[in-house]
Design an enzyme around this catalytic site. Structure first.
Site: not given
Length: 480
Positions: A173, A149, A74
């Site tokens: 998320s 997210s 990420k």
């Protein structure tokens, strides 16, 4: 090969069915052909170098189960010498000068980083539509959101672009995109994994985690990511067990709590049916189901968005156009530089949360908003403590619906409702998981597992036993 788990790839590498370089080239080819927009940066040259190092290590007989496994990182974890943008224009040109602790641990295990995944800007969002690099598509339906997210990470695993991916979970998320993309997602107890080198959104909530195909894979990765870090003041000095040891424990006598507040109006009927079918599967394995109550969880959304926005306002004040990050070219003086750099560099959702947080922290409103929200946070934590005196695990939905259409939700408050079942877990700092348990409207549905503090082993055991009895985690999107 993109359907294989960590365990299966390890066996293939060990048996010399393929090399790390060949495996990496295969994944890079899939990424280059993909239309998911799951990656912000593809580190192809670095990945091939790391793959060759892994091959050399395997040849010498010094390999671990994770040596040479390709993963997606990420883009909120600092990676030395590689762009780390947090999905924002503000950090579009930022090259991290150091590695996050998580990045360092993954490097030490000779894993292969394929690239940095797309995400909602500064991890603020539930759909991955808030990214400066455009929205990520759901591998099950390119017209749907992947969740956020950590949407790029979820899409990369579900779409066969990486074997596993890292994520962060501030309000859901990891669990929400894992649910919407039909994969396994684990958010550990707050403090279980170091936050050092993670670009901060809300420091008392942010927690690194893992997105994988199976619970067994999640246990393997957690083994190396977990642990105390002196560079992170919120890191816990809690002993790290071998998370793979208890995966095969029986679930006979397991007590499951179903919060009645999680099954009220607003939950899609098909999603609810899938959740209850999964619960019945656990009953067939010897588990006992009880209805429980988390009365203060109904206040989770306003409580979270007040506290998280306050922390966001503080954390993002460091991005001012002076030291690093985006700098406006139109500014006439220092004050104008601050204003124009932040106005141009931040997206609308980030600016909205900064304003909410700044307002809630301002003189005359601190007690009415921030202090009151912290008191409610304590009540939510106390609710969980009472329930865990009676049950071993809490189960319920991750999201009230399956993935919705890209661009279909314009109202911020409606978007915030997507996290209604996940936020209370972050407010309490508890571990949580999402595992695939079925489909509704041809889209994946995830079951949320919530454990007591430091009970990751139990959650992974519960998830693993379910995955031995079902094949929902083996389902693959048709276009992938």
């Amino acid at each position: 090969m993109h359907t294989k788990t960590i365990v299966e790839l390890y066996k293939g590498l060990k048996n010399k069915d393929f090399s790390c370089v060949e495996l990496t080239q295969y994944y890079l080819s899939r990424i280059n052909q993909s239309k998911l927009n799951a990656f912000i940066t593809v580190t192809d040259e670095l990945a091939l170098v790391q793959a060759q190092v892994a091959d050399d290590k395997i040849a010498l007989g010094n390999a671990s189960i994770l040596t040479g496994i390709p993963y997606a990182h990420k883009d909120i974890f600092c990676t030395k010498g590689v762009k780390t943008s947090a999905g924002s224009k503000m950090l579009d040109t930022f090259i991290a000068p150091y590695d996050a602790t998580v990045s360092q641990k993954l490097n030490q295990m000779n894993l292969v980083m394929l690239g940095k995944t797309n995400m909602d800007e500064f991890a603020m969002g539930s759909s991955n539509e808030n990214s400066f690099y455009n929205a990520v598509k759901n591998p099950w339906n390119y017209l749907k959101i992947p969740g956020g997210s950590s949407g790029g990470s979820a899409a990369s695993v579900a779409g066969g672009l990486s074997c596993f991916a890292t994520g962060t979970d501030t309000g859901g998320s990891i669990r929400q995109p894992a649910s919407l993309c039909g994969i396994t997602g684990l958010k550990p107890t707050y403090g279980r994994i170091s936050r050092y080198g993670i670009i901060a959104y809300a420091s008392s909530f942010d927690q690194a985690g893992i997105m994988t195909k199976t619970s067994q894979d999640a246990a393997i990765v957690l083994n190396i990511m977990a642990g105390f870090d002196e560079k992170d003041s919120t890191s816990a000095e809690q002993k790290v067990p071998d998370y793979t040891t208890n995966l095969n424990n029986s679930l006979q006598g397991l007590i499951i709590g179903l919060p009645k507040e999680f099954f009220l109006s607003g939950l899609d009927n098909e999603v609810a049916n899938n959740i209850m079918f999964a619960v019945k599967e656990f009953e067939s394995m010897g588990a006992i189901v009880k209805e429980v109550s988390l009365p203060n969880s109904v206040y989770a959304i306003p409580t979270y968005y007040i506290i998280a926005s306050c922390e966001c306002s503080s954390n993002l004040s460091r991005l001012d156009g002076v030291r690093y990050g985006y700098r406006s070219k139109e500014s006439k003086n220092l004050e104008d530089l601050y204003l124009s750099s932040r106005s141009e560099g931040f997206g609308e959702e980030v600016k909205r949360r900064i304003m909410i947080g700044t307002y809630a922290l301002s003189t005359g409103y601190y007690d009415a908003y921030y202090l009151k929200a912290q008191k409610v946070r304590r009540l939510i934590s106390n609710d969980f403590k009472k329930v865990f005196e009676k049950v071993d695990v809490i189960m319920g939905p991750v999201s009230p619906t399956t993935a919705f259409d890209l661009g279909s939700v314009k109202d911020p408050v409606s978007m915030y409702l997507a996290d209604i079942y996940t936020l209370s877990v972050n407010l309490a700092g508890l571990p949580g998981m999402s595992i695939p348990v079925g489909f509704a409207q041809d889209l994946p549905v995830g079951l949320q597992l919530i454990g007591n503090y430091w009970s990751e082993s139990k959650l992974l055991n519960i998830a693993h036993q379910f995955q031995l009895q079902t094949d929902w985690h083996l389902r693959i999107p048709q276009e992938c």
